[in-house]
Design an enzyme around this catalytic site. Structure first.
Site, PDB file in Angstrom:
ATOM      1  N   PRO A  63      69.953  98.103  64.380  1.00  0.00           N
ATOM      2  CA  PRO A  63      70.540  96.761  64.346  1.00  0.00           C
ATOM      3  C   PRO A  63      72.042  96.825  64.096  1.00  0.00           C
ATOM      4  O   PRO A  63      72.490  97.542  63.200  1.00  0.00           O
ATOM      5  CB  PRO A  63      69.813  96.086  63.183  1.00  0.00           C
ATOM      6  N   HIS A 117      65.716  92.978  56.568  1.00  0.00           N
ATOM      7  CA  HIS A 117      66.909  93.759  56.225  1.00  0.00           C
ATOM      8  C   HIS A 117      67.014  93.850  54.703  1.00  0.00           C
ATOM      9  O   HIS A 117      67.465  92.919  54.042  1.00  0.00           O
ATOM     10  CB  HIS A 117      68.142  93.071  56.795  1.00  0.00           C
ATOM     11  N   TYR A 133      72.944  93.354  51.759  1.00  0.00           N
ATOM     12  CA  TYR A 133      72.468  91.985  51.938  1.00  0.00           C
ATOM     13  C   TYR A 133      71.438  91.637  50.857  1.00  0.00           C
ATOM     14  O   TYR A 133      71.223  92.397  49.925  1.00  0.00           O
ATOM     15  CB  TYR A 133      71.967  91.802  53.371  1.00  0.00           C
TER      16      TYR A 133
END
Length: 393
Positions: A36, A187, A192
């Site tokens: 990603p 994720h 994050y």
């Protein structure tokens, strides 16, 4: 379970061996995964632009594609023109992507990326200050839609906020399946929201989510697995990754405990990045019984064919994800088969712009060969040889 071809038919590279993991209901033609990567090719409302379908379809020969991070709800938006999976417009936009990939025989997972403390009011549709586990800002300055800005101090999430974030992931995961994705990746890495709960310096809470830093990740993964099926869910983790000011003094106990709790769920895969200070792949592979995707390029140079082959040969992973090498080589599996040097440079000027340039205009090997042939024929001596050959026929 791995599909093993007869020795005489074995591919030149282990990366090209087919793979059929037990928990993932897909047969993969090779062990190469598109990692990603955020590219900012969405409309301002978060709907992916039409060119996004072209990008992923070009790379459909990968064993598996994982999209750029997609916010599950605008409450988790980390940046301007990053895509979402909240509205019907988003679902329709992503359906065009999955249909294009499937038309070329590919397989694609959507990565759900809640920004947590990452973000700025000037880059969020809500125009509000983002919220994270604790009121600890990310290092600045930040890129915002109209320039740069100092990071805001995030609001500390309440328990209700945490429940809402989990519900947002569940809703977005269901939207992903409606959009035609083969599955979803949470994720939990690279600074994050989930990583923020796992890390030392971004989780200063004194409640249950602070005393047990794995609690949020466990609740989130379990809730999404219950909603869409564990076999359609992957998880990405980056133990000890210092990007964006993250600090984890001793990642091993935290991530060992997390994997011990999650392994029995039977997830589709674990997507794990290695680290110079903590060899996560070697340490955690024995604790994970399902498919494991390794990413060995984080905070290093682009992953090479040789690095991918060594990773598989070492037994620490079943598949290898490629980021930068896949940006500039849309036919990466064919290039690995041909032992291409993977030397096409990245168009840095257009890496994070919003159009096709620097996104879908990188050539395949076939296109390079055709261009070289055309260029040779255009030379006076080349043109003469072409005419001579035509006359001889």
């Amino acid at each position: 379970m791995t599909n093993t071809a007869p020795a005489s038919d074995a591919p030149a590279s282990g990366l090209l061996s087919p793979y059929s993991p037990g928990h993932l209901g897909l047969s993969l033609p090779n062990r190469i995964v598109l990692a990603p990567m955020t590219r900012f090719r969405a409309r301002e409302d978060g709907t992916p632009l039409p060119v996004v379908a072209d990008f992923y379809a070009q790379r459909a020969t990968a064993g598996l594609l994982v999209t750029e991070g997609i916010w599950p709800h605008r409450r988790g938006q980390s940046g301007w023109r990053i895509p979402g999976l909240e509205t019907e417009e988003h679902v329709a936009g992503w359906r065009a992507v999955t249909e294009a990939v499937h038309a070329r025989g590919g397989r694609i997972f959507a990565q759900l990326m809640h920004g947590g403390r990452q973000g700025h009011p000037r880059s969020r549709l809500l125009g509000d200050v983002p919220a994270g586990p604790s009121a600890v800002p990310t290092p600045g300055p930040l890129h915002v839609k109209d320039g740069k800005a100092e990071p805001p101090v995030p609001r500390e999430m309440s328990v209700d906020d945490i429940r809402t974030a989990i519900d947002d992931h569940v809703a977005a995961a269901r939207n992903a399946l409606r959009a035609g994705f083969d599955g979803v990746e949470i994720h939990g890495a690279n600074s994050y929201l989930t990583h923020q709960f796992l890390a030392d310096n971004t989780n200063l809470r004194t409640d249950a989510y602070g005393r047990d830093k794995t609690l949020f990740a466990r609740e989130l993964v379990t809730a999404v697995a219950d909603a869409i099926g564990a076999g359609r869910l992957g998880l990405r983790l980056s133990p000890g990754n210092p990007q964006f000011g993250m600090a984890e003094a001793d990642p091993a106990p935290v991530y060992r405990a997390l994997l011990d709790a999650l392994d029995p769920l039977g997830l589709a895969y674990l997507h794990l990045t290695d680290n110079d200070d903590y060899p996560a792949l070697a340490d955690l592979r024995p604790r994970w019984s399902g498919a494991l995707i390794a990413n060995v390029g984080e905070n290093h140079g682009p992953t090479t064919r040789e690095q991918g082959e060594r990773t598989l040969a070492a037994g620490v992973a079943d598949l290898v994800s490629y980021g930068r090498a896949f940006l500039t080589h849309p036919d990466l599996p064919a290039r690995i088969a041909a032992k291409d040097p993977l030397a096409t440079p990245i168009d840095m000027e257009h890496l994070y712009t919003h159009g096709a340039k620097g996104y879908t205009d990188y050539p395949t090997m076939e296109e390079e060969a055709e261009a070289a042939k055309t260029a040779e024929a255009a030379k006076p001596e080349g043109a003469a040889r072409v005419l001579s050959g035509a006359a001889a026929r």
